[in-house]
Write a protein that holds these residues in place. Structure first.
Motif, PDB file in Angstrom:
ATOM      1  N   ILE A 177      31.686 -13.936 -47.759  1.00  0.00           N
ATOM      2  CA  ILE A 177      32.247 -12.828 -46.995  1.00  0.00           C
ATOM      3  C   ILE A 177      32.166 -11.551 -47.814  1.00  0.00           C
ATOM      4  O   ILE A 177      31.739 -10.525 -47.325  1.00  0.00           O
ATOM      5  CB  ILE A 177      33.688 -13.123 -46.551  1.00  0.00           C
ATOM      6  N   GLU A 215      39.237 -13.068 -41.381  1.00  0.00           N
ATOM      7  CA  GLU A 215      39.297 -14.293 -42.193  1.00  0.00           C
ATOM      8  C   GLU A 215      39.929 -14.011 -43.559  1.00  0.00           C
ATOM      9  O   GLU A 215      40.713 -14.807 -44.061  1.00  0.00           O
ATOM     10  CB  GLU A 215      37.907 -14.894 -42.377  1.00  0.00           C
ATOM     11  N   GLY A 254      34.992 -11.311 -40.178  1.00  0.00           N
ATOM     12  CA  GLY A 254      35.008 -11.464 -41.637  1.00  0.00           C
ATOM     13  C   GLY A 254      36.271 -10.878 -42.237  1.00  0.00           C
ATOM     14  O   GLY A 254      36.918 -11.497 -43.086  1.00  0.00           O
ATOM     15  N   SER A 266      31.216  -6.423 -48.788  1.00  0.00           N
ATOM     16  CA  SER A 266      30.918  -7.579 -47.936  1.00  0.00           C
ATOM     17  C   SER A 266      29.421  -7.834 -47.829  1.00  0.00           C
ATOM     18  O   SER A 266      28.598  -6.997 -48.193  1.00  0.00           O
ATOM     19  CB  SER A 266      31.476  -7.350 -46.532  1.00  0.00           C
ATOM     20  N   TYR A 324      26.457  -7.873 -41.789  1.00  0.00           N
ATOM     21  CA  TYR A 324      26.700  -8.538 -40.503  1.00  0.00           C
ATOM     22  C   TYR A 324      25.801  -7.917 -39.439  1.00  0.00           C
ATOM     23  O   TYR A 324      25.512  -6.726 -39.490  1.00  0.00           O
ATOM     24  CB  TYR A 324      28.160  -8.362 -40.083  1.00  0.00           C
ATOM     25  N   SER A 368      33.873 -18.181 -46.659  1.00  0.00           N
ATOM     26  CA  SER A 368      34.585 -18.677 -45.482  1.00  0.00           C
ATOM     27  C   SER A 368      34.727 -20.191 -45.578  1.00  0.00           C
ATOM     28  O   SER A 368      34.136 -20.835 -46.448  1.00  0.00           O
ATOM     29  CB  SER A 368      33.804 -18.322 -44.214  1.00  0.00           C
TER      30      SER A 368
END
Length: 115
Positions: free
Chosen positions: A26, A93, A90, A78, A81, A20
């Motif tokens: 990410i 983005e 995420g 990923s 989270y 990011s």
């Protein structure tokens, strides 16, 4: 804006991560034998971002993650989270910034600050 970072693993294979604008990872790609494969995968992501799907899942520890897929192939996995909202951020983005993201290559194994 996010950044793709290509690096070498300890087993001499390559990977890339998408970070990011704040520097948080990410997603991470699977290992690839050649650096050129990383570069081609990154270019494919940048030019066809709308073709990828994001399969959301939950880890055994209760955290959330997604797999970025094209057809049946996992392109990247990923980070974990803590909430579904952060997971969605995420993914958002990636969709918003991947096309215009820079690519950094840290595969040379050269010392950044020589004597």
């Amino acid at each position: 804006m996010g950044t793709f970072v290509i690096s070498k693993r300890f087993d001499d294979h390559y990977k890339f991560v998408f970070t990011s604008r704040k520097g948080k990872t990410i997603f991470t790609s699977p290992s690839m034998e050649l650096k050129m494969e990383c570069e081609e995968s990154i270019e494919a992501i940048k030019t066809n971002i709308e073709k990828y799907t994001y399969v959301k899942a939950r880890a055994a520890n209760g955290k959330y993650f997604f797999k970025m897929m094209l057809d049946e192939t996992v392109i990247a996995t990923s980070r974990k989270y803590t909430t579904p909202l952060l997971l969605e951020k995420g993914i958002d983005e990636i969709i918003r910034t991947a096309v215009k993201s820079d690519v950094l290559d840290f595969t040379m194994n050269e010392f950044v600050f020589p004597d």
